[in-house]
Structures are given as structure tokens and as C-alpha cells.
Design an enzyme around this catalytic site. Sequence first.
Site, short mmCIF file in Angstrom:
data_model
loop_
_atom_site.label_atom_id
_atom_site.label_comp_id
_atom_site.label_asym_id
_atom_site.label_seq_id
_atom_site.Cartn_x
_atom_site.Cartn_y
_atom_site.Cartn_z
N ASP A 154 -7.13 -1.76 -4.99
CA ASP A 154 -8.48 -0.71 -3.23
C ASP A 154 -9.46 0.14 -4.14
O ASP A 154 -10.22 0.39 -4.32
CB ASP A 154 -7.61 -0.38 -2.41
CG ASP A 154 -7.08 -1.61 -1.69
OD1 ASP A 154 -7.21 -2.70 -1.84
OD2 ASP A 154 -5.76 -1.17 -0.68
N ASP A 174 0.94 -1.10 -0.03
CA ASP A 174 -0.03 -0.22 -0.14
C ASP A 174 0.37 1.63 0.14
O ASP A 174 1.72 1.18 0.70
CB ASP A 174 -1.08 -0.05 1.31
CG ASP A 174 -2.35 -1.32 1.43
OD1 ASP A 174 -2.69 -1.41 0.31
OD2 ASP A 174 -2.52 -1.07 2.18
#
Length: 163
Positions: free
Chosen positions: A132, A114
Site C-alpha cells: 500500500d 496488513d
Amino acid sequence: MPIVSALLLGAADQASKVWAVRNLPLFEPRVLVRGFCDLVHVRNTGVAFSLLSTLDHRWVHPFLILATVLAMGAVLAYIAYLPCRGTAPVGLGLILGGAIGNLIDRARLGYVVDFIDLHWRGHHWPTFNVADIGISVGIALLVIDMVFSTKEPSDASRPAPDR
């Protein structure tokens, strides 16, 4: 259409993660938009918003891989067997592409990369990635399709023609 959007999102996600790993030192934020968005390379061993990341990795990791594969199978079944019109096909493709992107990380690395970190006036959103974003936009498109699509009546509910 859904498979094309899945492959495009999966490729964009993996390319962005390669860039993040090569250019962002682990846990060192780089300001992109002061007071709103930073780029910071983190490793997420859990699911969305790092849920389950504090649990035993020996069982969470295989569970998450299995759950992702089952979810991908459900999306593929929906694409193959149910009518897809409106925004649903693109939404399903984005969900599938996001799942593919995060599954590749989880299977290859044991965690998901991330790197997008949003914050504003003391509020902080958990760090996320392109996969995401695709999953979130895909879900929004499915909701839009459910709320605004016009349903054709089934044969049983149609009135019989006058003779």
C-alpha cells in the site's frame, strides 16, 4: 527501471508480511511509537481501507482478483507503449509492485495481510502494508510527473522551419 522497482517492492512486501504473520499475533497491537504507530496483524478481505470487506466474499474475492489483474495489465501497457520519463517509470513500478504483493496475498490466502497502524490524537488511519505504501508513493510520483514534467510539442504543433 519500472520492472526492477516492481519486483523489489513486491519482494519487500511479501517478506514484511511473512515477518508480520510469524511475529505478530492476530489483532494484538504492539506499540512501535507510542501515540503514533503500532504494528498489528489484521486480515483485509476488501480493498483499500477495507472497503467492500462487508460484502459477500464469494463474488468480491474473484472481482478483486480480476480488477487487480486488469489494473496490472493497464500499468504494463503504459510502461510498454507510452513514453516514460521523469518520475513516472519508478511510480509505475511501485504501483505494479504493490499490486503484485497484494494480489499474491489475495490469490493465496483470500485476504491481504496488513500490519502498519497509524494514529494520532484520536485520529486513526486504516491499517496498511508495504504494498500500500508503494502504491501511494507511486501515485504521488505520477502526479508529480504530470504537474512538473515539461511536455515536448508534437510535430503538428511545431512551427514550420523558415526557408
